[in-house]
Design a protein around this motif. Structure first.
Motif, PDB file in Angstrom:
ATOM      1  N   UNK A   7      14.785 -11.355 -24.591  1.00  0.00           N
ATOM      2  CA  UNK A   7      13.210 -11.459 -24.790  1.00  0.00           C
ATOM      3  C   UNK A   7      13.004 -12.958 -24.762  1.00  0.00           C
ATOM      4  N   UNK A   8      11.609 -13.662 -24.609  1.00  0.00           N
ATOM      5  CA  UNK A   8      11.396 -15.044 -24.340  1.00  0.00           C
ATOM      6  C   UNK A   8      11.935 -15.662 -23.169  1.00  0.00           C
ATOM      7  N   UNK A   9      12.455 -16.922 -22.937  1.00  0.00           N
ATOM      8  CA  UNK A   9      13.093 -17.647 -21.830  1.00  0.00           C
ATOM      9  C   UNK A   9      14.420 -16.702 -21.338  1.00  0.00           C
ATOM     10  N   UNK A  10      14.825 -15.932 -22.152  1.00  0.00           N
ATOM     11  CA  UNK A  10      16.089 -15.166 -21.664  1.00  0.00           C
ATOM     12  C   UNK A  10      15.701 -13.512 -21.284  1.00  0.00           C
ATOM     13  N   UNK A  11      14.844 -13.445 -21.265  1.00  0.00           N
ATOM     14  CA  UNK A  11      14.189 -11.879 -21.169  1.00  0.00           C
ATOM     15  C   UNK A  11      14.481 -11.435 -19.619  1.00  0.00           C
ATOM     16  N   UNK A  12      15.000 -10.358 -19.641  1.00  0.00           N
ATOM     17  CA  UNK A  12      15.367  -9.423 -18.217  1.00  0.00           C
ATOM     18  C   UNK A  12      14.297  -8.426 -17.988  1.00  0.00           C
ATOM     19  N   UNK A  13      13.544  -8.324 -17.030  1.00  0.00           N
ATOM     20  CA  UNK A  13      12.767  -7.258 -17.016  1.00  0.00           C
ATOM     21  C   UNK A  13      13.002  -6.315 -15.639  1.00  0.00           C
ATOM     22  N   UNK A  14      12.988  -5.023 -15.859  1.00  0.00           N
ATOM     23  CA  UNK A  14      13.370  -4.305 -14.550  1.00  0.00           C
ATOM     24  C   UNK A  14      12.337  -3.235 -14.527  1.00  0.00           C
ATOM     25  N   UNK A  15      12.057  -2.983 -13.602  1.00  0.00           N
ATOM     26  CA  UNK A  15      11.040  -2.022 -12.900  1.00  0.00           C
ATOM     27  C   UNK A  15      11.751  -0.949 -12.240  1.00  0.00           C
ATOM     28  N   UNK A  16      11.477   0.346 -12.515  1.00  0.00           N
ATOM     29  CA  UNK A  16      12.270   1.513 -12.084  1.00  0.00           C
ATOM     30  C   UNK A  16      11.338   2.395 -11.407  1.00  0.00           C
ATOM     31  N   UNK A  17      11.619   3.045 -10.048  1.00  0.00           N
ATOM     32  CA  UNK A  17      10.848   3.970  -9.265  1.00  0.00           C
ATOM     33  C   UNK A  17      11.640   5.019  -9.129  1.00  0.00           C
ATOM     34  N   UNK A  18      11.360   6.240  -9.423  1.00  0.00           N
ATOM     35  CA  UNK A  18      12.411   7.036  -9.367  1.00  0.00           C
ATOM     36  C   UNK A  18      12.405   7.987  -8.033  1.00  0.00           C
ATOM     37  N   UNK A  19      13.161   8.794  -7.677  1.00  0.00           N
ATOM     38  CA  UNK A  19      13.230   9.291  -6.312  1.00  0.00           C
ATOM     39  C   UNK A  19      12.157  10.155  -6.096  1.00  0.00           C
TER      40      UNK A  19
ATOM     41  N   UNK B 154       0.847  -1.300   0.147  1.00  0.00           N
ATOM     42  CA  UNK B 154      -0.062   0.099   0.013  1.00  0.00           C
ATOM     43  C   UNK B 154       0.964   1.253   0.004  1.00  0.00           C
ATOM     44  N   UNK B 155       0.561   2.231  -0.713  1.00  0.00           N
ATOM     45  CA  UNK B 155       1.268   3.512  -0.811  1.00  0.00           C
ATOM     46  C   UNK B 155       2.472   3.270  -1.785  1.00  0.00           C
ATOM     47  N   UNK B 156       2.695   2.338  -2.369  1.00  0.00           N
ATOM     48  CA  UNK B 156       4.071   2.185  -3.377  1.00  0.00           C
ATOM     49  C   UNK B 156       3.032   2.364  -4.651  1.00  0.00           C
ATOM     50  N   UNK B 157       3.565   3.485  -5.506  1.00  0.00           N
ATOM     51  CA  UNK B 157       2.791   3.615  -6.764  1.00  0.00           C
ATOM     52  C   UNK B 157       3.465   2.467  -7.850  1.00  0.00           C
ATOM     53  N   UNK B 158       2.741   2.682  -8.947  1.00  0.00           N
ATOM     54  CA  UNK B 158       3.340   1.891  -9.962  1.00  0.00           C
ATOM     55  C   UNK B 158       4.791   2.171 -10.240  1.00  0.00           C
ATOM     56  N   UNK B 159       5.534   1.397 -10.942  1.00  0.00           N
ATOM     57  CA  UNK B 159       6.901   1.926 -11.482  1.00  0.00           C
ATOM     58  C   UNK B 159       6.778   2.879 -12.516  1.00  0.00           C
ATOM     59  N   UNK B 160       7.886   3.689 -12.145  1.00  0.00           N
ATOM     60  CA  UNK B 160       7.801   4.879 -13.108  1.00  0.00           C
ATOM     61  C   UNK B 160       8.431   4.339 -14.912  1.00  0.00           C
ATOM     62  N   UNK B 161       9.062   3.468 -14.895  1.00  0.00           N
ATOM     63  CA  UNK B 161       9.655   2.890 -16.108  1.00  0.00           C
ATOM     64  C   UNK B 161       9.850   1.534 -16.125  1.00  0.00           C
ATOM     65  N   UNK B 162       9.656   0.979 -17.107  1.00  0.00           N
ATOM     66  CA  UNK B 162       9.843  -0.725 -17.260  1.00  0.00           C
ATOM     67  C   UNK B 162      10.965  -0.762 -18.476  1.00  0.00           C
ATOM     68  N   UNK B 163      11.855  -1.505 -18.313  1.00  0.00           N
ATOM     69  CA  UNK B 163      12.986  -1.810 -19.269  1.00  0.00           C
ATOM     70  C   UNK B 163      12.843  -3.262 -19.550  1.00  0.00           C
ATOM     71  N   UNK B 164      13.488  -3.545 -20.606  1.00  0.00           N
ATOM     72  CA  UNK B 164      13.540  -4.815 -21.159  1.00  0.00           C
ATOM     73  C   UNK B 164      14.962  -5.352 -21.919  1.00  0.00           C
ATOM     74  N   UNK B 165      15.508  -6.338 -21.564  1.00  0.00           N
ATOM     75  CA  UNK B 165      16.695  -6.902 -22.032  1.00  0.00           C
ATOM     76  C   UNK B 165      16.521  -8.456 -22.685  1.00  0.00           C
TER      77      UNK B 165
END
Lengths: 291, 167
Positions: free
Chosen positions: A173-185, A160-171
């Motif tokens: 794809x598929x089985x080898x995909x890496x997803x990063x969610x970023x919250x700005x300060x 509760x109180x934590x907003x949705x991430x500001x940015x989504x990054x992808x490196x």
């Protein structure tokens, strides 16, 4: 003998006339029928070599640091060499070493591959890292794009109180995909050199304590914690790299992006890494809420 | 260490064979492979982000094997032979076809033996060890776009070495 030589010549001519694909197929067939020398079990021999090196270094260290006066002299010399090395790198612009200036007061040294374009916010005091763009997380996407690119369900914290991430990054794809969610300060506490408060990275993999603890640097503090019912690690200090086991049994290295604290855990088929400016309890609470 | 022992076990065969392909003899190849595992272990902390382990290891193995071969002052031979035919029940070839297949393999292996270690390595990565193009690029330490041209060049040299006298 002559008949055999003639036959060999014919075989050689036939091989020479083959296309690359045909020759490739013959090479593949050859590869399947080669009698390689037997492979000895090497694990114990590799371990023995590592042990020998470790003992040698220990003896070297003991001989160097044996007496207090000598220890002081050696430490002074090392400090001098480090300072000279940094000065040399600054003065000569050595390839592979770049000085990154962020908003924080002190410059940080970072080893990077030379950029072919020579562009980027490097060496310029006015260049301010912007969210995940400064962290090398791949390409910026929407959550939907990331979700359709990887073959696992992207997890998010539900505190509760934590907003949705500001940015989504992808490196990848598929089985080898890496997803990063970023919250700005957003004006709050950012990790040094960035305007990012928190980064949650997820990919298929498994934290293998045997490998992962190997790369910890001196001064790193590791604490076992429970996250979502699974074992996790709360890491503070100078962690730069984690090594995790990926589904095919291989290992992969993964760089920690924020110079902050890290919560690392496995949830189902995924490895999750939360890098945050928050303390342990808050990080674990966020980790527990991830689903 | 157990986890790393598992990795050693997993890759020891391809490591040893890579060293042999580069031109090390059996003893040097084993030493090169073991040393490569030691160096890889000590360098795990510098393991590039997102990189798979196998090509990274093979690159270290190939360097170690090359250094040993050069120190010994030998040219890059190939200490491998073609296995004896294993008759298969369902697809037994005619005696003539079996002889032709055996001679084709022998000619190919001899030609491979005459190649330089680096050309042989490119072909072995692709056709013996079945590395992907991306893995080959990592293992050879070249950009991905260069892999095809390296492969094509090695193929050309292989083609010209058929029927050459053994040096």
């Amino acid at each position: 003998m002559t008949e055999r030589s003639d036959r060999n010549r014919t075989v050689d001519e036939r091989l020479r006339a083959m296309s690359d694909d045909e020759l490739g197929a013959e090479l593949s067939a050859l590869g399947r029928t080669l009698a390689w020398p037997p492979t000895p079990a090497m694990a114990s021999m590799v371990t023995a070599r590592l042990e020998r090196r470790r003992s040698a270094w220990r003896r070297f260290g003991q001989s160097l640091f044996g007496r207090p006066a000598r220890r002081a002299l050696v430490l002074a010399l090392i400090a001098l060499l480090v300072v000279a090395g940094i000065a040399g790198a600054l003065g000569l612009g050595l390839p592979g070493i770049r000085i990154l200036f962020g908003p924080s007061a002190s410059p940080s040294l970072s080893v990077q591959s030379p950029s072919p374009s020579g562009s980027g916010p490097v060496g310029s005091p006015s260049a301010s890292p912007l969210g995940g763009a400064a962290l090398g997380l791949g390409r910026r996407v929407t959550l939907e794009e990331a979700q359709s690119a990887v073959d696992f369900a992207i997890l998010q914290p539900r505190v509760p109180g934590l907003a949705a991430p500001d940015e989504i990054w992808l490196e990848g794809a598929g089985h080898d995909g890496v997803v990063s969610l970023v919250w700005l300060a957003h004006g709050g506490q950012a990790a040094p050199g960035t305007n990012v408060r928190m980064l949650l990275t997820q990919f298929r993999g498994e934290v293998d304590p045997g490998l992962f603890t190997k790369v910890l640097e001196p001064g790193t503090i590791l604490e076992a914690v429970q996250v979502g019912g699974d074992r996790g690690f709360w890491i503070t200090g100078t962690l730069h790299q984690v090594v995790v086991r990926i589904p095919n049994g291989d290992v992969r290295g993964d760089t920690v992006r924020l110079a902050g604290n890290v919560l690392l855990w496995t949830q189902g088929p995924l490895t999750l890494r939360l890098e945050t400016t928050d303390g342990r309890d808050q990080a674990v609470e966020i980790g527990n809420s991830v689903r | 260490m157990q986890a790393y022992g598992d990795l050693v076990q997993r890759y020891q065969e391809v490591a040893l064979r890579t060293a042999l392909v580069v031109g090390a003899d059996a003893q040097e190849a084993e030493d090169a492979a073991q040393e490569a595992f030691v160096k890889a272990y000590r360098a795990l902390g510098r393991f590039r982000h997102g990189a798979p382990f196998r090509p990274w290891l093979l690159r270290i193995v190939a360097n170690e094997a090359r250094n040993r071969r050069r120190s010994a002052g030998r040219r890059a031979g190939l200490a491998v032979r073609v296995a004896e035919d294993r008759p298969s029940i369902d697809a037994a070839p005619s005696p003539e076809a079996a002889v032709l297949a055996r001679e084709t393999r022998s000619s190919l292996l001899e030609a491979m033996g005459r190649l330089g270690g680096d050309d042989r390595l490119v072909l072995a990565y692709r056709y013996f060890f079945e590395l992907s193009e991306a893995e080959m690029a990592d293992a050879l330490g070249v950009p991905r776009g260069t892999v095809k041209s390296r492969l094509s060049r090695a193929m050309s040299r292989l083609r010209t070495s058929f029927g050459e006298a053994v040096q």
